[in-house]
Design an enzyme around this catalytic site. Sequence first.
Site, PDB file in Angstrom:
ATOM      1  N   SER A   1       0.693  -1.194   0.069  1.00 30.24           N
ATOM      2  CA  SER A   1      -0.019  -0.120  -0.064  1.00 30.24           C
ATOM      3  C   SER A   1       0.812   1.112  -0.057  1.00 30.24           C
ATOM      4  CB  SER A   1      -0.762   0.012   1.092  1.00 30.24           C
ATOM      5  OG  SER A   1      -1.569   1.355   1.263  1.00 30.24           O
TER       6      SER A   1
ATOM      7  N   GLY B   1       4.282   4.291   3.276  1.00 31.79           N
ATOM      8  CA  GLY B   1       4.022   2.846   2.776  1.00 31.79           C
ATOM      9  C   GLY B   1       3.858   1.702   3.708  1.00 31.79           C
ATOM     10  N   LYS B   2       3.214   0.543   3.360  1.00 30.11           N
ATOM     11  CA  LYS B   2       3.255  -0.665   4.137  1.00 30.11           C
ATOM     12  C   LYS B   2       3.028  -1.681   2.992  1.00 30.11           C
ATOM     13  CE  LYS B   2       3.829  -1.438   8.749  1.00 30.11           C
ATOM     14  NZ  LYS B   2       4.915  -0.747   9.384  1.00 30.11           N
ATOM     15  N   GLY B   3       3.504  -2.901   3.533  1.00 31.84           N
ATOM     16  CA  GLY B   3       3.336  -4.100   2.719  1.00 31.84           C
ATOM     17  C   GLY B   3       3.699  -5.384   3.486  1.00 31.84           C
TER      18      GLY B   3
ATOM     19  N   ASP C   1      10.025  -5.648   8.931  1.00 25.93           N
ATOM     20  CA  ASP C   1       8.867  -5.366   9.884  1.00 25.93           C
ATOM     21  C   ASP C   1       8.636  -6.922  10.581  1.00 25.93           C
ATOM     22  OD1 ASP C   1       6.498  -3.037   9.686  1.00 25.93           O
ATOM     23  OD2 ASP C   1       5.803  -4.907  10.524  1.00 25.93           O
TER      24      ASP C   1
END
Length: 431
Positions: free
Chosen positions: A75, A120-122, A161
């Site tokens: 994202s 952002g993150k995924g 993460d």
Amino acid sequence: MTTTNAEPDDGDDGKEVEPDSALVTARRQLERAAAHVDVDDGVIERLKHPTRVQRVAVPLERDDGSVEVFTGYRSQHDDVRGPYKGGLRFHPAVDAEECIGLSMWMTWKCAVMDLPFGGGKGGVAVEPKDLSTDEKERLTRRFAEELRDVVGPKKDVPAPDMGTDAQTMAWFMDAYSMQEGETIPGVVTGKPPVVGGSEGREEAPGRSVAIIAREAADYYDYDLDETTVAVQGYGSVGANAARLLDDWGADVVAVSDVNGAIYDPDGLDTRSVPTHEEEPEAVMTHDAPEKLSNEEVLELDVDVLIPAAVGNVITADNAGDVQADVVVEGANGPTTFAADAILEENDVAVVPDILANAGGVTVSYFEWLQDINRRQWSLERVHDELETEMLRAWNAVREEVEARDTSWRDAAYVVALSRIAEAKSTRGLWP
Ligand code: NAD
């Protein structure tokens, strides 16, 4: 996946309603901050929606020759201030909505730190413990390939993460570089220093928590030498924060891991308590006058409480029992939305995660600068620059607390949102 600020609560019909997702909470916090600042409604509307959510199939050949297909996401929430920035997690509950919510948090976190990044993150919906090292490497490389068009040092810079680490980032960087035909270390941060990682990256979130706790103690007129601190979670964030505060003279009276807590009213020797990395879940094996439960740690009569384990530990059920004067959020989202209101009512100051643990993304920014310039900084320089950036952000938030007589969380969101909104308004809407 545990969602931040999620909490089962009772609806009017008496039935338990589903906890809020990270996205719902992120949007709620955006609206709350928007009420404090004079921002164009159109800008707020744009910020409720991510720019792009990439959903990819990630096929993996297992060690036994069978093929399994996992789903990966990225994202990209907003890049008005610079490339998207945020973690990649390997966890069974990764989904699009969670990634969107977490990417929004990264937008605020980068903005409150005034870093030239967006959010952002995924991740991949997979249980990393079920993968061999070879499988994890193959999965990472294929995921990197699937995201290749949308990531890059000038576009989107992932980081480790949950379930991913420095080695994962090295594989990601290698896969991307091989396809691009040149070594591009700045495509990810959190790498081992030998391939362009930064000194001090691993301990940075804990260090920033310690710096912010020290500043908060000073703000509320505590002499650090006489400040008592309790830390829930003795992992990367909690142990680094506890040990630094101990080094700087504070009395760290309690620390915990998933098994429970040790308590010494005279202060623990934190260097002799094994961290999660040194010896997983071994806090309780350390000799101490008293052992407590994790719930009891949160209710200790200390000056500063640092929840640094997991999200949603301070809830509507126990917020009224928190006796600390200041809570410094080490974990992401340890305080639920409902708990926040109770703590505010009880005059407990809560310094939010997006400021306190932002040392990680800040040193990621330093790593990105080092990669682009092909020049490694010394650990001393990383520490000095982190101190400078944390104090700058602390002072910006403190000024809003004082000017608006608001909570630390609202002030941090106001600082972040004002910067993002100003950039958006100045750039305008294209076309
Ligand atoms: P970690 O895995 O290194 O350590 C977590 C610690 O918490 C361990 O001591 C573990 O035993 C303990 N723990 C786990 N579940 C618990 C529970 N239910 N009650 C009490 N203790 C429990 O993790 P970390 O990297 O230190 O991350 C901790 C928190 O900080 C997470 O919320 C994470 O998202 C957040 N965070 C981490 C970073 C980072 O770069 N490491 C950066 C920002 C935020």
